[in-house]
Motif scaffolding. Structure first.
Motif, PDB file in Angstrom:
ATOM      1  N   CYS A   1       1.647  -0.870   0.407  1.00 45.41           N
ATOM      2  CA  CYS A   1       0.319   0.147   0.078  1.00 45.41           C
ATOM      3  C   CYS A   1       0.973   0.505   0.145  1.00 45.41           C
ATOM      4  CB  CYS A   1      -0.853   0.127   1.215  1.00 45.41           C
ATOM      5  SG  CYS A   1      -0.246  -0.270   2.828  1.00 45.41           S
ATOM      6  N   GLN A   2       1.761   1.155   0.601  1.00 42.09           N
ATOM      7  CA  GLN A   2       3.122   2.614   0.684  1.00 42.09           C
ATOM      8  C   GLN A   2       4.245   2.082  -0.228  1.00 42.09           C
ATOM      9  OE1 GLN A   2       3.302   1.814   5.093  1.00 42.09           O
ATOM     10  NE2 GLN A   2       6.091   1.474   4.031  1.00 42.09           N
ATOM     11  N   SER A   3       3.799   1.771  -1.591  1.00 41.05           N
ATOM     12  CA  SER A   3       5.274   1.356  -1.623  1.00 41.05           C
ATOM     13  C   SER A   3       5.345   2.677  -3.010  1.00 41.05           C
ATOM     14  CB  SER A   3       5.065  -0.086  -3.431  1.00 41.05           C
ATOM     15  OG  SER A   3       3.928  -0.076  -3.318  1.00 41.05           O
ATOM     16  N   GLY A   4       4.067   2.969  -4.196  1.00 41.46           N
ATOM     17  CA  GLY A   4       3.647   4.242  -4.798  1.00 41.46           C
ATOM     18  C   GLY A   4       5.804   3.526  -5.756  1.00 41.46           C
ATOM     19  N   VAL A   5       4.975   2.616  -6.446  1.00 38.51           N
ATOM     20  CA  VAL A   5       5.965   2.108  -7.810  1.00 38.51           C
ATOM     21  C   VAL A   5       4.760   2.345  -9.056  1.00 38.51           C
ATOM     22  CG1 VAL A   5       7.342   0.757  -6.263  1.00 38.51           C
ATOM     23  CG2 VAL A   5       5.667   0.022  -7.209  1.00 38.51           C
ATOM     24  N   ILE A   6       5.367   2.226  -9.890  1.00 39.73           N
ATOM     25  CA  ILE A   6       5.018   2.246 -11.370  1.00 39.73           C
ATOM     26  C   ILE A   6       4.973   0.856 -11.641  1.00 39.73           C
ATOM     27  CG2 ILE A   6       4.924   3.349 -13.932  1.00 39.73           C
ATOM     28  CD1 ILE A   6       4.349   5.765 -11.977  1.00 39.73           C
TER      29      ILE A   6
ATOM     30  N   ASN B   1       4.157   7.664   0.115  1.00 43.15           N
ATOM     31  CA  ASN B   1       5.093   6.871   0.801  1.00 43.15           C
ATOM     32  C   ASN B   1       4.737   6.626   1.788  1.00 43.15           C
ATOM     33  OD1 ASN B   1       8.086   6.959  -0.888  1.00 43.15           O
ATOM     34  ND2 ASN B   1       6.579   5.246  -1.538  1.00 43.15           N
ATOM     35  N   ASN B   2       2.587   7.128   1.755  1.00 41.51           N
ATOM     36  CA  ASN B   2       2.340   6.903   3.131  1.00 41.51           C
ATOM     37  C   ASN B   2       2.755   6.231   4.689  1.00 41.51           C
ATOM     38  OD1 ASN B   2       1.243   9.677   3.383  1.00 41.51           O
ATOM     39  ND2 ASN B   2      -0.791   8.914   2.542  1.00 41.51           N
ATOM     40  N   LEU B   3       2.207   5.770   6.042  1.00 33.24           N
ATOM     41  CA  LEU B   3       3.083   5.019   6.807  1.00 33.24           C
ATOM     42  C   LEU B   3       1.726   4.266   6.835  1.00 33.24           C
ATOM     43  CD1 LEU B   3       5.760   7.063   9.143  1.00 33.24           C
ATOM     44  CD2 LEU B   3       6.214   5.650   6.798  1.00 33.24           C
ATOM     45  N   VAL B   4       1.355   3.280   6.047  1.00 33.02           N
ATOM     46  CA  VAL B   4      -0.422   3.203   6.019  1.00 33.02           C
ATOM     47  C   VAL B   4       0.014   2.393   7.261  1.00 33.02           C
ATOM     48  CG1 VAL B   4      -1.541   1.719   5.129  1.00 33.02           C
ATOM     49  CG2 VAL B   4      -1.068   3.705   3.888  1.00 33.02           C
TER      50      VAL B   4
ATOM     51  N   PRO C   1      -5.889  -0.609  -3.834  1.00 35.47           N
ATOM     52  CA  PRO C   1      -5.677  -1.636  -4.877  1.00 35.47           C
ATOM     53  C   PRO C   1      -4.454  -2.695  -4.672  1.00 35.47           C
ATOM     54  CG  PRO C   1      -6.320   0.006  -5.962  1.00 35.47           C
ATOM     55  CD  PRO C   1      -5.974   0.526  -4.893  1.00 35.47           C
ATOM     56  N   ALA C   2      -3.663  -1.920  -4.014  1.00 28.49           N
ATOM     57  CA  ALA C   2      -1.664  -2.297  -3.418  1.00 28.49           C
ATOM     58  C   ALA C   2      -2.893  -3.635  -2.565  1.00 28.49           C
ATOM     59  CB  ALA C   2      -1.193  -1.539  -3.589  1.00 28.49           C
TER      60      ALA C   2
ATOM     61  N   ALA D   1      -7.577 -12.169  -0.634  1.00 21.79           N
ATOM     62  CA  ALA D   1      -8.708 -13.112  -0.174  1.00 21.79           C
ATOM     63  C   ALA D   1      -9.334 -12.036   0.364  1.00 21.79           C
ATOM     64  CB  ALA D   1      -7.957 -13.514   1.292  1.00 21.79           C
ATOM     65  N   THR D   2     -10.142 -11.206   0.484  1.00 16.61           N
ATOM     66  CA  THR D   2     -10.814  -9.914   0.697  1.00 16.61           C
ATOM     67  C   THR D   2     -10.757  -8.871   0.270  1.00 16.61           C
ATOM     68  OG1 THR D   2     -12.514  -9.220   2.237  1.00 16.61           O
ATOM     69  CG2 THR D   2      -9.578  -9.763   2.918  1.00 16.61           C
ATOM     70  N   SER D   3     -11.146  -7.767   0.670  1.00 18.01           N
ATOM     71  CA  SER D   3     -11.627  -6.198   0.298  1.00 18.01           C
ATOM     72  C   SER D   3     -10.144  -5.981   0.907  1.00 18.01           C
ATOM     73  CB  SER D   3     -12.979  -6.166   0.232  1.00 18.01           C
ATOM     74  OG  SER D   3     -13.693  -6.101   1.598  1.00 18.01           O
ATOM     75  N   PRO D   4      -9.995  -4.475   0.178  1.00 20.11           N
ATOM     76  CA  PRO D   4      -9.280  -3.736   1.021  1.00 20.11           C
ATOM     77  C   PRO D   4      -9.539  -2.845   1.954  1.00 20.11           C
ATOM     78  CG  PRO D   4      -9.660  -2.904  -1.289  1.00 20.11           C
ATOM     79  CD  PRO D   4     -10.303  -4.206  -1.564  1.00 20.11           C
ATOM     80  N   VAL D   5      -8.791  -2.531   2.960  1.00 20.83           N
ATOM     81  CA  VAL D   5      -9.095  -1.648   4.072  1.00 20.83           C
ATOM     82  C   VAL D   5      -8.899  -0.590   3.307  1.00 20.83           C
ATOM     83  CG1 VAL D   5      -7.434  -0.132   5.705  1.00 20.83           C
ATOM     84  CG2 VAL D   5      -7.094  -2.836   5.403  1.00 20.83           C
ATOM     85  N   SER D   6      -9.877   0.610   4.143  1.00 22.88           N
ATOM     86  CA  SER D   6     -10.847   1.769   3.766  1.00 22.88           C
ATOM     87  C   SER D   6      -9.430   2.597   3.840  1.00 22.88           C
ATOM     88  CB  SER D   6     -12.223   2.027   4.210  1.00 22.88           C
ATOM     89  OG  SER D   6     -11.586   1.769   5.705  1.00 22.88           O
ATOM     90  N   ILE D   7      -8.368   2.402   3.078  1.00 17.63           N
ATOM     91  CA  ILE D   7      -7.131   3.275   4.050  1.00 17.63           C
ATOM     92  C   ILE D   7      -7.549   5.019   3.609  1.00 17.63           C
ATOM     93  CG2 ILE D   7      -5.134   3.962   3.199  1.00 17.63           C
ATOM     94  CD1 ILE D   7      -4.234   1.415   1.648  1.00 17.63           C
ATOM     95  N   LYS D   8      -8.288   5.041   2.339  1.00 15.71           N
ATOM     96  CA  LYS D   8      -8.620   6.596   1.667  1.00 15.71           C
ATOM     97  C   LYS D   8      -9.859   7.447   2.824  1.00 15.71           C
ATOM     98  CE  LYS D   8     -10.919   9.738  -1.645  1.00 15.71           C
ATOM     99  NZ  LYS D   8     -11.335   9.440  -3.620  1.00 15.71           N
ATOM    100  N   GLU D   9     -10.018   6.564   3.697  1.00 24.00           N
ATOM    101  CA  GLU D   9     -11.522   7.361   4.274  1.00 24.00           C
ATOM    102  C   GLU D   9     -10.518   7.284   6.151  1.00 24.00           C
ATOM    103  OE1 GLU D   9     -15.416   5.928   4.582  1.00 24.00           O
ATOM    104  OE2 GLU D   9     -15.688   6.396   1.909  1.00 24.00           O
TER     105      GLU D   9
END
Length: 494
Positions: free
Chosen positions: A54-59, A70-73, A112-113, A119-127
């Motif tokens: 989630c914090q990788s920030g790569v292309i 590279n937020n410390l999610v 998405p990362a 296995a399931t749905s992503p963490v609601s990081i943005k909210e």
């Protein structure tokens, strides 16, 4: 991490949006946040994944995967879950100057990362991020922090979008005296006038700008450098200059009849609507009004969607959105695996509202405009559309979209909004500072650097990398600030 078994115990839950037919009655933000306890549970879903993509920030495969900041999610998700909101905010500010912006308008490549996607749905990081910063304001954690020592160095930032603001914020914290020049009448760049109110209410920007003012940043509006402000004067007065003017040269559609009245670039339409809303609550009648009109939007991206949502709020009679590319699939394909950005169908708020109002999706795929048709007075009345198909071009060695013979059809159109992206830097600002441009008409620099071809002039954001995401803009603003600091002081502690 949050709770080790949280991702197995709790389902992903997001804030509720008002129903489409209710929210189109005004231009207000329409999401109702979760309660503090519900948001803590969402923090608990952040698993001990070992490698936080989630914090990788790569292309990956040409697309952003993970957060470019590279937020410390995982760290602030854990702090959110445990109720340590002040510490969560401090960790968030380590990498992100403006989480109140990104928590609203970023497309969240972090999600998405997220490893939970396996296995399931992503963490609601943005909210989760938005809840931390808004709690920070509500609890009084976010206060002006002017630097205790000034360096005596002066920096000019030309442009007040997210990249320029991030650079200004960083350099001011370092102790340099920063002045931001903005050609519009309000600070914020595309945040202010390129993103509609329902996605980002403008008092959110003004709240942050007021803090920056109290911290010592000077803002000058109505300053169109290269026109009513001389670049030469700025270079003489300041020790360094940062160009953060965006990729504000819109891509046009060169079809016959383009000169017809009623055809606008999307950014001009959106700016006019927001300015009229802020200036007079639309009482000045100073913007394009689509009420009772047939609208065609060219472009399937976020800006096109914003034009759809804005037109519907104004009361458009019909809205059609044209997209050149084929309709995306609803699920990932094998050649688009996690943690790549998923190339899948996304129905955004504007399209949801169009479906609710008109009963169908406004988008037509694999199509483009072949001709704009006007009446005898030059007013747009119709648009001729042609279908496209993908064919391999041996000379170009790639697939290209070609017209399908005999597939033309005509639709009614009173207004067309062109949301086909941006081509790069506006020529007059580049000439004013005598900076070189690259083949993509972005300001040229060495790879990984921000110094332009002109001494003590630097560049950042979309003007440097081309049209991109708000998180890339903030990252570049932070990085150019570090490079400018090293230029001024011989080292940097940013």
């Amino acid at each position: 991490m949050g709770k080790p078994t949280g991702f197995m115990e709790y389902d992903r839950k997001l804030s509720k949006g008002l129903a489409p037919l209710e929210r189109i009655k005004n231009f207000n933000e329409f999401h109702i946040p979760l309660s503090k306890e519900e948001q803590k549970i969402q923090g608990a879903r952040c698993m001990d994944c070992g490698v936080p993509f989630c914090q990788s920030g790569v292309i990956l495969n040409g697309m952003t995967s993970g957060c470019p900041l590279n937020n410390l999610v995982p760290e602030w998700n854990d702090l959110l879950y445990n109720g340590n909101m002040n510490q969560a905010l401090k960790r968030l500010f380590k990498t992100n100057n403006f989480p109140e912006f990104t928590g609203r308008v970023c497309p969240a490549p972090c999600e998405p990362a997220c490893t939970c996607n396996v296995a399931t749905s992503p963490v609601s990081i943005k909210e989760n991020e938005l809840s931390i910063i808004e709690n920070g304001y509500k609890s009084g954690f976010v206060t002006p922090q002017p630097p205790k020592v000034r360096t005596g160095k002066k920096v000019a930032v030309i442009g007040s979008g997210p990249s320029g603001l991030a650079a200004a914020d960083q350099l001011n914290k370092r102790g340099h005296q920063v002045t931001v020049f903005e050609r519009s009448d309000r600070i914020g760049g595309l945040l202010m006038y390129g993103i509609p109110n329902m996605k980002l209410e403008k008092d959110i920007i003004e709240r942050r700008v007021e803090i920056m003012k109290e911290e010592g940043v000077t803002f000058i509006t109505g300053a169109d450098v290269g026109k009513n402000y001389k670049a030469s004067d700025i270079k003489k007065e300041f020790d360094s200059v940062i160009l953060a003017c965006g990729a504000s040269n819109p891509r046009d559609i060169k079809a016959p009849g383009r000169e017809a009245k009623g055809i606008y670039f999307a950014v001009d339409f959106l700016k006019g609507v927001t300015k009229s809303l802020l200036d007079s609550d639309f009482n000045d009648n100073a913007c394009v009004n689509t009420k009772g009109k047939n609208v065609v939007v060219i472009g399937g991206g976020d800006t096109g969607n914003d034009c759809v949502g804005t037109s519907i709020r104004q009361g458009a009679k019909s809205v059609l959105q044209i997209e050149m590319m084929p309709k995306p699939l609803e699920n990932r394909t094998e050649d688009n695996p996690w943690p790549e950005w998923p190339k899948v169908l996304k129905t955004d708020y504007g399209q949801e509202e169009a479906i609710a109002v008109f009963g169908h999706d406004p988008r037509v795929y694999e199509s483009t405009v072949k001709e704009f048709i006007a009446d005898k007075d030059g007013n747009l009345t119709k648009v001729k559309i042609v279908k496209l198909c993908s064919k391999y071009n041996a000379e170009a060695k790639r697939f290209v979209m070609e017209e399908v013979p005999g597939s033309e059809y005509v639709v009614e159109a009173d207004y067309v909004f062109i949301a086909a992206g941006f081509l790069g830097t506006e020529e007059y600002i580049a000439k004013a500072f005598n900076v070189e441009l690259n083949a993509r008409t972005n300001v040229a620099t060495k790879e990984g650097n921000y110094q332009t071809s002109t001494e003590k002039v630097f560049v950042t954001g979309d003007m440097h990398r081309g049209q991109s995401l708000v998180v890339w803009a903030i990252r570049e603003g932070r990085e150019v600030a570090q490079e400018v600091d090293e230029h001024l002081m011989g080292y940097s502690n940013l």
